[in-house]
Motif scaffolding. Structure first.
Motif, mmCIF file in Angstrom:
data_model
loop_
_atom_site.group_PDB
_atom_site.id
_atom_site.type_symbol
_atom_site.label_atom_id
_atom_site.label_comp_id
_atom_site.label_asym_id
_atom_site.label_seq_id
_atom_site.Cartn_x
_atom_site.Cartn_y
_atom_site.Cartn_z
ATOM 1 N N ALA A 141 151.275 62.212 -28.774
ATOM 2 C CA ALA A 141 150.192 62.992 -29.190
ATOM 3 C C ALA A 141 149.087 62.507 -28.964
ATOM 4 O O ALA A 141 147.949 63.172 -28.972
ATOM 5 N N GLU A 142 148.946 61.244 -28.927
ATOM 6 C CA GLU A 142 147.557 60.413 -28.577
ATOM 7 C C GLU A 142 146.922 61.000 -27.209
ATOM 8 O O GLU A 142 146.092 60.884 -26.985
ATOM 9 N N SER A 143 148.022 61.357 -26.288
ATOM 10 C CA SER A 143 147.266 61.755 -24.779
ATOM 11 C C SER A 143 147.068 63.258 -25.093
ATOM 12 O O SER A 143 146.852 63.922 -23.927
ATOM 13 N N ALA A 144 147.504 63.931 -25.870
ATOM 14 C CA ALA A 144 147.335 65.394 -26.167
ATOM 15 C C ALA A 144 146.030 65.902 -25.536
ATOM 16 O O ALA A 144 145.966 67.007 -24.646
ATOM 17 N N ASP A 145 144.789 65.509 -26.202
ATOM 18 C CA ASP A 145 143.497 66.086 -25.715
ATOM 19 C C ASP A 145 143.434 65.980 -24.105
ATOM 20 O O ASP A 145 142.786 66.973 -23.637
ATOM 21 N N ALA A 146 143.633 64.775 -23.697
ATOM 22 C CA ALA A 146 143.442 64.821 -22.011
ATOM 23 C C ALA A 146 144.440 65.859 -21.431
ATOM 24 O O ALA A 146 144.139 66.329 -20.297
ATOM 25 N N ARG A 147 145.645 66.299 -21.717
ATOM 26 C CA ARG A 147 146.610 67.121 -21.227
ATOM 27 C C ARG A 147 146.136 68.720 -21.596
ATOM 28 O O ARG A 147 146.384 69.369 -20.847
ATOM 29 N N TRP A 148 145.357 68.650 -22.650
ATOM 30 C CA TRP A 148 145.195 70.112 -23.166
ATOM 31 C C TRP A 148 144.047 70.761 -23.018
ATOM 32 O O TRP A 148 143.664 71.731 -22.639
ATOM 33 N N PHE A 149 142.728 69.659 -23.021
ATOM 34 C CA PHE A 149 141.450 70.124 -22.994
ATOM 35 C C PHE A 149 140.326 69.510 -21.892
ATOM 36 O O PHE A 149 141.051 68.324 -21.546
ATOM 37 N N THR A 150 139.277 70.030 -21.732
ATOM 38 C CA THR A 150 138.290 69.173 -20.868
ATOM 39 C C THR A 150 137.708 68.076 -21.705
ATOM 40 O O THR A 150 138.003 68.144 -22.964
#
Length: 373
Positions: A141-150
């Motif tokens: 979950a810590e890397s979710a932003d990098a995988r999901w959003f700009t």
């Protein structure tokens, strides 16, 4: 039978639209899109097993996208929905592709958003499944932003959904992605299909959506410049615009129904008289009266004609009455039925109003059918 958790919005009589989520998210992925779509559709957004409110036990290790599609169909069946439009993101989009290939009779249209006909082979997903089964979801979950959003964008609620998902159910969804590959079946898809790509999507880049668009006859491809993997959360307005056009939004469908009821000649005349001053009103009529009310299947068009004739008599709108007498004849009402409606109106709307209405209707019937007497 335990069903997928879901959230329903919109009129139960409106055309149904099912919305599928991405791995690691809940139906909150559609929070900025679903309420707008529910104006014209019966929107049902569902949660993956072990995500949001869905039970983890609905899925087991070694699951396939076909298993998830069966759960979606079971949900639709429980809601009395036989045929529906479908839109899904990532894994949810894969479910839509599976339905379009294996159960096309259930779909009226398909929108595949930031998804693919394959997910880069089995190994990455097998490795992710093993990691999650071993260590849980907190680290991922810590890397979710990098995988999901700009860069710089986030939706904390979705990241929290990721963190709270059931690890075993999440891993089983990874198993489904590992085995998914429909590339050789794409030409079989015959339902109207929209592909939406996020230009900055690292998981399913635009090339994946172009591959589907090239294989599915008549498909439409839209690429969103500001979007990464979860486009409905990051670029909701752009996704809404694409979906409304694809679903035959109220303006497009409304104009079609308006022509069916009133006739091409009348609508063409109205369009020819349109000016910049009246353009917004004409658009309003197409969207509201014809795109939402006349398309509602709760009442038949014959019934709507009867109600409309009565209302126009009650308010003394005789020019509109003449137009709707013609429409009623186009819709199959006989002169005798129209006369009975006007006679009923005499009782409840007043004899003078009905007297004028009979004169208007007699003139129209004489012009159109030569049957008034």
């Amino acid at each position: 039978m335990t069903l997928l958790a879901h959230r329903a919005e919109g009129s139960p009589s409106a055309p149904p639209l099912l919305l599928g989520p991405s791995l690691g998210t809940s139906n909150a992925l559609w929070d900025k899109v679903a309420p707008e779509l529910s104006i014209t559709h019966r929107v049902v957004r569902w949660d993956l097993p072990g995500h949001g409110g869905s039970a983890a036990g609905l899925i087991e290790a070694g699951a396939t996208v076909g298993d998830l599609a069966d759960l979606v169909l079971a949900l639709a069946d429980s809601l009395g929905i036989e045929r529906f439009a479908y839109a899904g993101v990532s894994l949810g989009g894969a479910v839509g592709l599976h339905l379009a290939v294996h159960r096309p009779q259930r779909l009226s249209s398909l929108a595949v958003i930031c998804s693919s006909a394959h997910f880069n082979g089995a190994k990455p997903w097998q490795e992710r499944a093993a990691l999650v089964r071993r260590e849980g979801l907190a680290g991922l979950a810590e890397s979710a932003d990098a995988r999901w959003f700009t860069s710089g964008f986030t939706v904390p609620e979705l990241v929290e959904d990721h963190r709270r998902a059931d690890p075993d159910a999440y891993a089983a969804c990874c198993d489904a992605l590992a085995s998914f590959d429909l590339r050789d079946r794409l030409p079989e898809i015959a339902v109207p299909t929209l592909l939406v790509a996020g230009r900055h999507d690292p998981a399913t880049p635009p090339a994946h959506l172009r591959e589907i668009a090239d294989a599915v006859q008549g498909a439409t491809l839209v690429e969103l410049p500001g979007a990464s993997h979860l486009a409905p959360a990051q670029c909701p307005e752009a996704v809404l615009t694409a979906l409304r056009a694809h679903l035959g939004g109220p303006a497009g469908r409304g104009m079609e129904v308006r022509r069916e009821v009133l006739g091409d000649a009348h609508v063409d005349r109205a369009q020819a008289r349109q000016t910049p001053f009246t353009a917004r009103f004409q658009d309003f009529i197409s969207r509201y009266a014809w795109g939402e009310i006349w398309t509602d299947p709760t009442l038949s068009r014959r019934e709507r004609s009867m109600i409309t004739l009565t209302a126009l008599v009650a308010h003394g709108h005789y020019d509109e009455l003449a137009m709707h007498v013609r429409a009623a004849r186009r819709g199959g009402l006989t002169p005798e039925e129209i006369g009975a409606i006007l006679l009923q109106s005499a009782v409840y709307c007043g004899v003078p109003a009905a007297n004028s209405a009979f004169a208007t209707a007699q003139r129209v019937l004489a012009e159109e059918d030569g049957t008034a007497g």
